[in-house]
Design a protein around this motif. Structure first.
Motif, PDB file in Angstrom:
ATOM      1  N   SER A 232       1.115  -1.097   0.055  1.00 19.29           N
ATOM      2  CA  SER A 232      -0.040  -0.035  -0.012  1.00 19.29           C
ATOM      3  C   SER A 232       0.904   1.192   0.005  1.00 19.29           C
ATOM      4  CB  SER A 232      -0.886  -0.077   1.202  1.00 19.29           C
ATOM      5  OG  SER A 232      -0.345  -0.168   2.338  1.00 19.29           O
ATOM      6  N   GLY A 233       2.060   1.203   0.237  1.00 21.52           N
ATOM      7  CA  GLY A 233       3.028   2.238  -0.018  1.00 21.52           C
ATOM      8  C   GLY A 233       2.852   3.393   1.389  1.00 21.52           C
ATOM      9  N   ILE A 234       2.408   2.892   2.246  1.00 24.78           N
ATOM     10  CA  ILE A 234       2.017   3.672   3.431  1.00 24.78           C
ATOM     11  C   ILE A 234       3.608   3.890   4.196  1.00 24.78           C
ATOM     12  CG2 ILE A 234       0.852   3.765   5.838  1.00 24.78           C
ATOM     13  CD1 ILE A 234      -1.301   2.414   4.436  1.00 24.78           C
ATOM     14  N   ARG A 235       3.637   5.039   4.688  1.00 23.93           N
ATOM     15  CA  ARG A 235       4.860   5.448   5.392  1.00 23.93           C
ATOM     16  C   ARG A 235       4.727   5.547   6.878  1.00 23.93           C
ATOM     17  NH1 ARG A 235       8.023  11.217   5.064  1.00 23.93           N
ATOM     18  NH2 ARG A 235       7.952  11.366   7.224  1.00 23.93           N
ATOM     19  N   LYS A 236       5.788   4.764   7.701  1.00 21.04           N
ATOM     20  CA  LYS A 236       5.499   4.729   8.981  1.00 21.04           C
ATOM     21  C   LYS A 236       7.002   5.248   9.886  1.00 21.04           C
ATOM     22  CE  LYS A 236       4.726   1.522  12.866  1.00 21.04           C
ATOM     23  NZ  LYS A 236       4.791   0.217  13.226  1.00 21.04           N
ATOM     24  N   GLN A 237       6.773   5.962  10.553  1.00 15.33           N
ATOM     25  CA  GLN A 237       7.781   6.600  11.225  1.00 15.33           C
ATOM     26  C   GLN A 237       7.888   6.375  12.886  1.00 15.33           C
ATOM     27  OE1 GLN A 237       8.842  10.581  10.221  1.00 15.33           O
ATOM     28  NE2 GLN A 237      10.511  10.720  11.361  1.00 15.33           N
ATOM     29  N   ALA A 238       8.989   6.145  13.524  1.00 12.62           N
ATOM     30  CA  ALA A 238       8.978   6.171  14.929  1.00 12.62           C
ATOM     31  C   ALA A 238      10.302   6.885  15.237  1.00 12.62           C
ATOM     32  CB  ALA A 238       9.150   4.597  15.315  1.00 12.62           C
ATOM     33  N   ILE A 239      10.240   7.456  16.489  1.00 16.73           N
ATOM     34  CA  ILE A 239      11.543   8.317  16.760  1.00 16.73           C
ATOM     35  C   ILE A 239      11.381   8.064  18.489  1.00 16.73           C
ATOM     36  CG2 ILE A 239      12.424  10.483  17.156  1.00 16.73           C
ATOM     37  CD1 ILE A 239      10.736  11.794  14.932  1.00 16.73           C
ATOM     38  N   VAL A 240      12.806   7.844  18.812  1.00 12.70           N
ATOM     39  CA  VAL A 240      12.940   7.581  20.025  1.00 12.70           C
ATOM     40  C   VAL A 240      14.194   8.270  20.591  1.00 12.70           C
ATOM     41  CG1 VAL A 240      13.995   5.617  22.043  1.00 12.70           C
ATOM     42  CG2 VAL A 240      12.224   5.160  20.216  1.00 12.70           C
ATOM     43  N   ASP A 241      13.930   9.093  21.977  1.00 16.85           N
ATOM     44  CA  ASP A 241      15.051   9.943  22.215  1.00 16.85           C
ATOM     45  C   ASP A 241      15.504   9.520  23.591  1.00 16.85           C
ATOM     46  OD1 ASP A 241      16.587  11.883  23.366  1.00 16.85           O
ATOM     47  OD2 ASP A 241      15.844  13.659  21.985  1.00 16.85           O
ATOM     48  N   THR A 242      16.775   9.163  23.949  1.00 20.49           N
ATOM     49  CA  THR A 242      17.186   8.676  24.898  1.00 20.49           C
ATOM     50  C   THR A 242      17.024   9.405  26.397  1.00 20.49           C
ATOM     51  OG1 THR A 242      19.780   9.437  24.781  1.00 20.49           O
ATOM     52  CG2 THR A 242      19.074   7.144  24.166  1.00 20.49           C
ATOM     53  N   ALA A 243      16.698  11.003  26.008  1.00 22.24           N
ATOM     54  CA  ALA A 243      16.304  11.753  27.080  1.00 22.24           C
ATOM     55  C   ALA A 243      15.187  11.389  27.728  1.00 22.24           C
ATOM     56  CB  ALA A 243      16.217  13.366  26.579  1.00 22.24           C
ATOM     57  N   ASN A 244      14.357  10.649  27.015  1.00 21.45           N
ATOM     58  CA  ASN A 244      12.940  10.051  27.429  1.00 21.45           C
ATOM     59  C   ASN A 244      12.902   8.929  27.865  1.00 21.45           C
ATOM     60  OD1 ASN A 244      11.992  12.867  26.790  1.00 21.45           O
ATOM     61  ND2 ASN A 244      11.585  12.172  24.613  1.00 21.45           N
ATOM     62  N   LEU A 245      14.088   8.283  28.155  1.00 18.69           N
ATOM     63  CA  LEU A 245      13.972   6.810  28.422  1.00 18.69           C
ATOM     64  C   LEU A 245      14.601   6.598  29.709  1.00 18.69           C
ATOM     65  CD1 LEU A 245      15.480   5.016  25.110  1.00 18.69           C
ATOM     66  CD2 LEU A 245      13.059   5.478  25.792  1.00 18.69           C
ATOM     67  N   SER A 246      14.312   5.400  30.361  1.00 14.01           N
ATOM     68  CA  SER A 246      14.780   4.921  31.655  1.00 14.01           C
ATOM     69  C   SER A 246      16.244   4.471  31.270  1.00 14.01           C
ATOM     70  CB  SER A 246      14.057   3.859  32.374  1.00 14.01           C
ATOM     71  OG  SER A 246      14.432   2.807  31.499  1.00 14.01           O
ATOM     72  N   PRO A 247      17.178   4.419  32.539  1.00 17.77           N
ATOM     73  CA  PRO A 247      18.452   3.940  32.216  1.00 17.77           C
ATOM     74  C   PRO A 247      18.384   2.868  31.601  1.00 17.77           C
ATOM     75  CG  PRO A 247      18.443   5.121  34.369  1.00 17.77           C
ATOM     76  CD  PRO A 247      16.888   4.934  33.658  1.00 17.77           C
ATOM     77  N   GLU A 248      17.656   1.826  31.834  1.00 17.21           N
ATOM     78  CA  GLU A 248      17.706   0.551  31.410  1.00 17.21           C
ATOM     79  C   GLU A 248      17.297   0.347  29.979  1.00 17.21           C
ATOM     80  OE1 GLU A 248      15.707   1.415  34.350  1.00 17.21           O
ATOM     81  OE2 GLU A 248      17.191   0.512  35.569  1.00 17.21           O
ATOM     82  N   GLU A 249      16.414   1.371  29.239  1.00 17.07           N
ATOM     83  CA  GLU A 249      15.804   1.269  28.120  1.00 17.07           C
ATOM     84  C   GLU A 249      17.119   1.831  27.270  1.00 17.07           C
ATOM     85  OE1 GLU A 249      11.216   1.951  28.164  1.00 17.07           O
ATOM     86  OE2 GLU A 249      12.475   3.799  28.871  1.00 17.07           O
ATOM     87  N   THR A 250      17.794   2.805  27.963  1.00 19.61           N
ATOM     88  CA  THR A 250      18.916   3.351  27.074  1.00 19.61           C
ATOM     89  C   THR A 250      20.039   2.206  26.921  1.00 19.61           C
ATOM     90  OG1 THR A 250      18.489   5.452  27.970  1.00 19.61           O
ATOM     91  CG2 THR A 250      20.593   5.260  27.021  1.00 19.61           C
TER      92      THR A 250
END
Length: 99
Positions: free
Chosen positions: A12-30
């Motif tokens: 279908s040509g649909i564009r999907k985007q995801a953004i992750v910033d470590t400033a918004n993550l827990s230390p474990e997620e980082t």
């Protein structure tokens, strides 16, 4: 660190985007993110990894990591994804959807 993921193509040509910033993550997620990038050898990958020819309706991923005023972008076809890149993409998508 900021990582952005863009998926294009597909039937279908649909564009999907995801953004992750470590400033918004827990230390474990980082830490998980750093481990996934290291496991994928992300910074040593070339800017583009082409999928085998004749792969219509497959996705293409653009992954950009920005850190300390430096940026590395990888464009990779779905059929050329390594298991480690698949895990990185899944983690970014899942983490971005929770934030």
């Amino acid at each position: 660190m900021r990582i952005s993921l863009q998926r294009t193509g597909g039937f279908s040509g649909i564009r999907k985007q995801a953004i992750v910033d470590t400033a918004n993550l827990s230390p474990e997620e980082t830490q998980q993110l750093y481990q996934l990038l290291e496991a994928a050898n992300f910074y040593s990958l070339p800017p583009k990894i082409n999928a085998p020819a004749n792969q219509p309706d497959r996705f293409q991923y653009t992954i950009t990591v920005e850190e300390n005023n430096q940026q590395h972008t990888l464009i990779v076809g779905e059929a050329a994804l390594s298991e480690t890149l698949k895990r990185l993409i899944e983690w970014v998508n899942n983490t971005a959807s929770k934030k």
